[in-house]
Design a protein around this motif. Sequence first.
Motif, short mmCIF file in Angstrom:
data_model
loop_
_atom_site.label_atom_id
_atom_site.label_comp_id
_atom_site.label_asym_id
_atom_site.label_seq_id
_atom_site.Cartn_x
_atom_site.Cartn_y
_atom_site.Cartn_z
N SER A 94 57.58 54.57 58.09
CA SER A 94 57.66 53.65 57.00
C SER A 94 56.61 52.67 56.93
CB SER A 94 59.10 53.13 56.78
OG SER A 94 60.01 54.11 57.22
N ILE A 95 56.26 52.19 55.74
CA ILE A 95 55.51 50.98 55.71
C ILE A 95 56.30 50.24 54.45
CG2 ILE A 95 53.88 52.28 54.35
CD1 ILE A 95 51.79 50.11 55.39
N GLU A 96 56.16 49.02 54.53
CA GLU A 96 56.77 48.11 53.34
C GLU A 96 55.37 47.81 52.47
OE1 GLU A 96 58.33 44.79 55.24
OE2 GLU A 96 60.16 45.47 54.93
N VAL A 97 55.35 48.07 51.18
CA VAL A 97 54.42 47.78 50.10
C VAL A 97 54.93 46.99 49.11
CG1 VAL A 97 53.03 49.88 50.80
CG2 VAL A 97 54.77 49.62 48.72
N ASN A 98 53.91 46.10 48.74
CA ASN A 98 53.95 44.91 47.56
C ASN A 98 53.29 45.69 46.45
OD1 ASN A 98 54.05 42.99 45.76
ND2 ASN A 98 53.78 41.69 47.61
N PRO A 99 53.96 45.74 45.06
CA PRO A 99 53.36 46.43 43.84
C PRO A 99 52.03 45.41 43.72
CG PRO A 99 55.92 45.74 43.47
CD PRO A 99 55.44 45.13 44.86
N HIS A 137 53.38 40.04 41.37
CA HIS A 137 53.66 41.12 40.66
C HIS A 137 54.68 41.16 39.25
CE1 HIS A 137 57.15 42.57 43.00
NE2 HIS A 137 57.69 42.93 41.82
N ASP A 138 54.37 41.93 38.27
CA ASP A 138 55.21 41.93 37.15
C ASP A 138 55.75 43.30 37.29
OD1 ASP A 138 53.23 43.54 36.18
OD2 ASP A 138 52.37 42.02 34.70
N SER A 139 56.92 43.69 36.14
CA SER A 139 57.42 44.87 36.22
C SER A 139 56.38 46.11 36.01
CB SER A 139 58.65 45.00 35.32
OG SER A 139 57.92 44.56 34.01
N ARG A 140 55.68 46.02 35.21
CA ARG A 140 54.54 46.76 34.78
C ARG A 140 53.78 47.42 36.06
NH1 ARG A 140 49.41 47.11 34.36
NH2 ARG A 140 49.47 44.84 34.85
N MET A 141 53.38 46.51 36.93
CA MET A 141 52.69 46.85 38.36
C MET A 141 53.77 47.66 38.99
SD MET A 141 50.99 43.05 38.81
CE MET A 141 49.93 43.35 40.15
N PHE A 142 54.96 47.15 38.98
CA PHE A 142 55.64 48.09 39.78
C PHE A 142 55.90 49.37 39.37
CE2 PHE A 142 60.21 50.19 40.09
CZ PHE A 142 60.09 50.11 41.47
N PHE A 143 56.07 49.77 38.13
CA PHE A 143 56.13 51.16 37.51
C PHE A 143 54.91 51.87 38.13
CE2 PHE A 143 59.26 49.37 34.72
CZ PHE A 143 60.24 50.11 34.95
N GLU A 144 53.82 51.15 37.84
CA GLU A 144 52.76 51.80 38.23
C GLU A 144 52.42 52.37 39.91
OE1 GLU A 144 49.35 49.57 36.06
OE2 GLU A 144 48.13 49.86 37.75
#
Lengths: 398, 602
Positions: A94-99, A137-144
């Motif tokens: 596993s790896i943790e990532v940030n949007p 980040h914002d929600s758009r970046m997350f979805f992306e």
Amino acid sequence: MSRDISIYVHIPFCERKCLYCDFLSFGAGKEQIDGYFDALLKEIKTASKVYKDRVVQTVFFGGGTPSFPEGKKICDTLRAIKTEFTLSPECEVSIEVNPASAIYDKLVSFKEAGFNRLSIGAQSLNDEELKKLGRLHDSRMFFETFENARRAGFDNINIDVMSALPDQSLSSYMETLKKVVDLGPEHISAYSLIIEDGTPFYDMDLKLPDEDTDRAMYHETKRYLNEHDYHRYEISNYARDVSAENAGDGPFYGTYECAHNKVYWQRGNYLGLGLGAASMVDNVRWSNTRDMSRYVESASDMSALRENLEKLSLQSQMEEFMFLGLRLVSGVSTERFKQLFSQDITDVYGDVIEMYVKSGHLEIASVNSVGGLASTTYLRLTDAGLDVSNTIMADFLL
Amino acid sequence: MDQSKIRNFCIVAHIDHGKSTLADRMIEKTGVLTLREMQNQVLDNMDIERERGITIKSQAVRMIYKAKDGQEYTFNMIDTPGHVDFGYEVSRSLAACDGAILVVDATQGVEAQTLANVYMALDHDLDVFPVINKIDLPSAMPQEAKDEIEDVIGIEAQDAPLISAKNGIGIEDVLEAVVSKIPAPTGDINAPLKALIFDSIYDSYRGVIVFVRVRDGVIRKGMKVKFMATGADAEVVEVGYFAPGSFIPSDELSAGDVGYFTASIKNIQDTRVGDTVTDADKPCAEPLPGYKKVMPMVYCGLYPADSAHYSDLRDALEKLQLNDASLFYEPETSQALGFGFRAGFLGLLHLEVVQERLEREYDLNLVTTAPSVVYKVHKTDGEVFDLTNPTNLPDPSEIDYMEEPIVSGEIMVTTDYVGAIMQLCQERRGKYLSTDYIEQTRAILKYELPLNEIIYDFFDALKSRSRGYASFDYELKGYEKSDLVKLDILINREEVDALSFIVHKDGAYERGRKMCEKLKEEIPRHLFEIPIQACVGGKVIARETVKAYRKDVLAKCYGGDITRKKKLLEKQKEGKKKMRQIGNVEVPQSAFLSVLKLDNTD
């Protein structure tokens, strides 16, 4: 003694520290980051000699923000681990990532390097809330990011969400949760924000949801996720079952529960690599130094690196067995307790168990084993008990 | 010794006006001690005394002073306890003196205790002369202070030495004034021994060391003496004088002398302050006047926080009592707190001092119950008894009536705060007597107040409502009939005997409400809801609820850092240990004390 082992790799860098975060992380320049990864390689080489005969069942890159440094650094580190240690073919990596930092190319390179599980720190999908948390980040970046992750081939993804955020309402939280569920990740971690001493949040005048709202968020999480086929297996963790068409294909049998996390709760062996990382192998606990310059200097000198070495007494082992095991919804097996400690659980904890069973915070359940021949008795927290698990766990300290 | 060369005196002052510092400087100037040997305040021995700046036990010191007239004088300075709790001890120390130095702070002028102490000294026929201290401070107003002393107290003050005890200014003038203004003793050295006990301490090697002022006759080694009030007798083993911090044996003490003797006395109760020591073979006709057996004014329960330390507490109390004849205690049992003691004290300060010494010197962790005064309960069957523990109050149907102790109080306050202080006294059931204006800006309010209204937080309330400007002094006046009820506290429907107390009927609701509120703050949330109720005669008059815990979950456990999480759990568990189990509720020890401080007007 089990020959299995898990590996945790700590990446202590973040582009910016979030306002609620009390983990070991900070910003850094290229030079410092390069130095750190060089040291990490040294530590991997040295440590692997000791654990040559162990089979690695899970690897977890956490932070900090493992997606913040150059992707090549991370991939090289994983490759080194694969070269120096023996990884099980079913190894969960596993790896943790940030949007904000997980761009498509990076995700592809992670997948190629051998990561097979991704954990995305969404926290909220409400941009106002994200800003207040100090997230980049914002929600758009997350979805992306989520879309990119799927495109890159990740078929086991966790999404982190948080409740009880400043100015968060029950409806705004549920909106986040619904959007997350709609994406259909394999795993969801739902935490309730805890304001830790030493974080900027601790000294800020925050308008946090009142207790009733906080609890409603927590309980709605369970209800809503159950409804959508996520089962709770740990205080804050939910997973989907593997659907029939996927079963047998990958390394995941039956469920997408995070195997690495369960190692902590079930007291499996794990080796922590990197700054400040904690380890437990064969009932000895230690942690690496939290001092960066010291870490970089002595990465290949185990004795200089390791601190707080503690050989766990039988009593400590019992305590841990209880307060860690009880985090899991399945609870702790009384038979296992007897096996490990040659004592009946009731001889040690009879009074505490009786008290909390009576108050409805603990329950005793009989579970049939896979073959259906023998049944095992489990002691586990009820839903009411999970809410106040700290209080109860403290009473399992001897 | 030639009595004309002896001066026996004390120093009186309002707290913080510099009494102990002046005493230090006088000792320094008379050369008994070198500077290096001086502790900050030589006379106050106990740590607590030094920290709080008050004197609890009487002390005496002998100084040799070569005056300007070329003669050598022997000074015996007796340091008196400086608090209203110890009024009787003060009066006996004063009775051992022939004069007093009055210290007045040049920046503060005359204060309530200044007056109280001066009047007490004058009552004992002491010659008092004033000194004005702290004249080096920018805000010093020495002339105003002198005028005030003359106006308010009515003693001559224009030639008062102007000094700074702190910086050693004017000390010589004080020493000369002692010679010229304090009368020499006038005892009859040939009469039978007549000596006043003004204090005693216990020494593990020598037994009780008795502090005396010899009025008539002589006391010497080998002599058989008799204690007139207790009737005990003993053979004198050693006599001597006081040096700062040590004892200097001598052959005898004669009329006019101040010193000590030992006589292998095991029990300090035999040597009561104020008693007269005489020659057992040739006793004096009458004892000295003024002896009183001191009675505790305030009682409270003392319990070890950990019941395993009961015997440690008992041993500690035993040891403390060796040196403190006014400390009374007996075993008692509380349902809530287990085995402990009911202890009697001269006042709240005495209580606090004993409690602090037990915790500090004997390393005990204590739970103290609400202090209670002594009520007189008149039962319908004619029996009258002293009630020291509210739990022992009989059923109301068996009580004819009750009486409570009343004090006469004097509060000195600047006129700005007269209204606020009168309001406070009224709330505390005070009976207004009079207002005397000392000068345009200051007044003395006289009130009669029930003792049980002032033992809790009256001083704190007084200070906070007058911004620290009010000072207070009181003495016990007597008992008065009063409409009293027992207020009980129930936690999770269990009566907590340690929290019961007696209160005036009119104040019961208010007090009950505040206690419930306070306990709600103090008692941590549990896994279940906890009602806190205040009851009078089985009827609930106030209620609060400690809501159940809803959330107590460990945060994310990153990177398997179990050790840190375990520490959190351990802290939680440790916190529990410091609590008292009442039924299934954990009550912190602080809850028992917090209910004493309920004034919240500031």
